[in-house]
Design an enzyme around this catalytic site. Structure first.
Site, PDB file in Angstrom:
ATOM      1  CG  ASP A 141      -0.051  -4.028   2.630  1.00 24.58           C
ATOM      2  OD1 ASP A 141       0.053  -3.486   1.509  1.00 24.58           O
ATOM      3  OD2 ASP A 141      -0.108  -3.381   3.689  1.00 24.58           O
ATOM      4  N   GLY A 170      -9.419 -22.893  -2.637  1.00 27.40           N
ATOM      5  CA  GLY A 170     -10.629 -22.377  -3.274  1.00 27.40           C
ATOM      6  C   GLY A 170     -11.849 -22.262  -2.385  1.00 27.40           C
ATOM      7  CB  VAL A 171     -12.826 -22.646   0.859  1.00 26.70           C
ATOM      8  CG1 VAL A 171     -13.096 -24.021   0.304  1.00 26.70           C
ATOM      9  CG2 VAL A 171     -11.524 -22.626   1.653  1.00 26.70           C
ATOM     10  CG  HIS A 194      -0.384   0.261   2.517  1.00 30.72           C
ATOM     11  ND1 HIS A 194      -0.083  -0.738   3.415  1.00 30.72           N
ATOM     12  CD2 HIS A 194      -0.034   1.409   3.129  1.00 30.72           C
ATOM     13  CE1 HIS A 194       0.417  -0.211   4.515  1.00 30.72           C
ATOM     14  NE2 HIS A 194       0.459   1.086   4.369  1.00 30.72           N
ATOM     15  CB  ILE A 210     -12.436 -20.247   5.610  1.00 31.49           C
ATOM     16  CG1 ILE A 210     -11.130 -19.512   5.287  1.00 31.49           C
ATOM     17  CG2 ILE A 210     -12.550 -21.525   4.807  1.00 31.49           C
ATOM     18  CD1 ILE A 210      -9.875 -20.335   5.499  1.00 31.49           C
ATOM     19  N   GLY A 221       2.918   6.997   8.102  1.00 33.91           N
ATOM     20  CA  GLY A 221       4.290   7.189   7.665  1.00 33.91           C
ATOM     21  C   GLY A 221       5.232   6.084   8.080  1.00 33.91           C
ATOM     22  CG  ASN A 222       6.783   3.983  11.829  1.00 35.59           C
ATOM     23  OD1 ASN A 222       7.796   4.444  11.328  1.00 35.59           O
ATOM     24  ND2 ASN A 222       6.757   3.498  13.052  1.00 35.59           N
ATOM     25  CB  SER A 223       2.978   1.938   6.187  1.00 35.22           C
ATOM     26  OG  SER A 223       1.759   1.618   6.774  1.00 35.22           O
TER      27      SER A 223
END
Length: 536
Positions: free
Chosen positions: A178, A319-320, A147, A322, A261-263
């Site tokens: 991410d 493919g579920v 992001h 959950i 800003g710390n991401s």
């Protein structure tokens, strides 16, 4: 004062100072997809463990750790062009607006440069933002959040020593976790050693380090350090999954301050080893409230290795869709503990799990003989396999409440799956129904309700039209218009079936309900919920 007591006091004072003056800042999530593949990249050259960290003490707080880690933390500056347009506006001054329904004569034109003539004009606007990252190898690889870099057209990086690199290459990114990877063409750089989030225990000290790059009068706000502990592991907060149903959330939770800003910065242990990527906060205000979350480094390493080798992430999929098992599920399925992942829907018609004979409402309690505590652990265990391999799942069947095994052939995940839309709850009123709801079947629903609830005449089941929010089903916060099509594996055709089934239920009984939920966008979604009838 004894040496032991003096050491403890020093630690407490250092910790208080770190919490009082640390400002951790994390970029706001923006998961706009961009696809950039890698080409001809070198092996990352991970540095595993921090030998120098073994001799570290906490006698001077976190100064030694910070001194070793901060040089490998970078500031990432990002730029993109966005088009903006003038809103519809009248060229007339306030108080002189034309009356409703008024039309200007044919051929009439406003003078040049008036607002009305500019209303369709679209002008480019430069948007700038910043985030953090950290260097993980001498080959110049920089890890950050997806992001942070998503949507950027230009990426610049400033190192801790002040060196600036323009137009840095984006190796690749993975919206499902991410995680993103950049690469610098540079020598003589500091590298962060890699620790183990798996071996990190709840309660251990950690530091959240970032370099947000916010512009201030004296200059950009760079290196920032905050301290805290690991509050929990394996957290699923649906911050990614709300936009991507295949997203993997297995967060480390920490009370170390993480804000805008710390991401992308590192979460490190007391030895100065990276154990996670600072990613998100859970807050009612948008500011830090004590709930910070980091992507575990083991997951990030898997992503980085794939991005370097293949230019994309290769991830196995059963493919579920959950959800975590809750206390009501445990009561209905007869589980000894509140553990497992319940199947709600299948991702597509030829889902591997569906082809293997699994059904909606089945609970997955193990993978390859290893127990599964919930969604995050199920995803973690499936990640250990490659697409094309076959894995054995331990399940508890909703239809029989008996344990069973299913062999599922894994396929490759599709990162471009559409996002799910969550149903909104509506207030409902009190009722005498044992499940706490008011229902109608096809014979009772009026024509306007068919349109209101978007159900066709001749439907099977009963539709929820009201209820008690404190009742067994009301607590699920289901919207009106939700259909109940099955209870405890028995199909419901209409009110007679519904009343026959619930007539034998009483306080404390657990049951499984199959639902057809009306979503805010008008579509419907199949779901399985377990409920326990409350004691009154």
């Amino acid at each position: 004062m004894s040496d032991s007591l003096r050491t403890r006091l020093n630690l407490l004072i250092a910790t208080a100072i770190a919490f009082a003056f640390g400002v951790g800042l994390a970029s706001v999530l923006d998961l706009t997809p961009v696809s950039i593949a890698a080409d001809g990249n070198r092996d990352p050259g991970w540095v595993i463990g921090a030998p120098a960290g073994a001799g570290m003490t906490m006698g001077n707080g976190f100064a030694d750790v910070t001194e070793r880690v901060a040089p490998a933390v970078v500031t990432i500056y990002l730029t993109a062009e966005r088009e903006t347009s003038f809103p519809n506006a009248s060229p007339l001054p306030p108080g002189f607006e034309p009356p409703p329904g008024f039309e200007f004569p044919p051929g009439f034109e406003f003078p040049p440069d008036t607002a009305r003539n500019r209303e369709e004009e679209r002008l480019p606007q430069t948007v700038e933002w910043s985030g953090s990252g950290f260097i993980v190898s001498e080959a110049g690889y920089v890890v950050t959040n997806n992001h942070v870099v998503a949507g950027a057209e230009r990426i610049d990086i400033e190192l801790h020593d002040g060196r600036v690199f323009d137009n840095v290459a984006l190796v690749g990114r993975d919206p499902q976790t991410d995680v993103a990877l950049l690469r610098l063409e540079v020598d003589d750089i500091a590298v962060l050693p890699i620790g183990s989030s798996d071996e990190t225990a709840v309660g251990e000290w950690v530091l959240a380090i970032g370099s947000p790059g916010f512009r201030t009068a004296p200059g950009p706000l760079l290196s920032s350090v905050t301290a805290g502990i690991v509050s929990a592991k394996g957290r699923n907060i649906s911050i990614l999954r709300n936009r991507n149903p295949l997203a993997i959330e297995d967060f480390i939770q920490t009370d170390a301050v993480i804000n805008r800003g710390n991401s992308g910065g590192p979460l490190v242990n007391a030895a100065g080893e990276v154990i996670g990527i600072n990613t998100a906060i859970l807050s009612t205000t948008g500011s830090y409230q004590g709930y910070g979350f980091a992507v575990p480094i083991e997951l990030a390493r898997e992503v980085v290795d794939d991005l370097i080798e293949f230019g994309e992430v290769r991830r196995a999929l059963i493919g579920v869709s959950i959800t975590d098992v809750d206390a009501a599920d445990a009561a209905f399925y007869g589980l000894e503990r509140v553990e497992g992942a319940k199947i709600q829907t299948f991702s597509f018609d030829d889902s591997p799990a569906l082809l293997a004979g699994l059904e909606g409402g089945d609970v997955i309690v193990g993978v390859a003989g290893e127990p599964v505590s919930g969604v995050s652990e199920l995803q973690r265990r499936i990640r250990a396999f490659e697409p094309g391999e076959t894995v054995e799942l331990d399940v508890v069947r909703r239809s029989t409440l008996e344990r069973d095994r299913a062999r599922v052939r894994l396929i490759s995940a599709d990162a471009d799956s559409p996002p799910r839309v969550a149903a909104r709850s509506e207030p409902i009123e009190a009722t005498g129904d044992v499940l706490g709801i008011a229902v109608k079947d096809d014979a009772e629903v009026e024509a306007r309700e068919h349109a209101q609830y978007r159900i066709d005449p001749g439907f099977s089941g009963v539709v929820i039209v009201g209820g008690d929010r404190r009742g067994a089903v009301g607590r699920l916060r289901l919207p009106e218009g939700t259909l109940i099509v099955d209870i405890n594996g028995e199909e419901i055709q209409g009110r007679a079936d519904y009343e026959r089934i619930i007539s034998g239920l009483g306080p404390g009984d657990a049951l499984s309900v199959q639902l057809d939920i009306l979503l805010p966008n008008g579509r419907r979604q199949n779901a399985f919920r377990s409920v326990v009838i409350p004691e009154r």
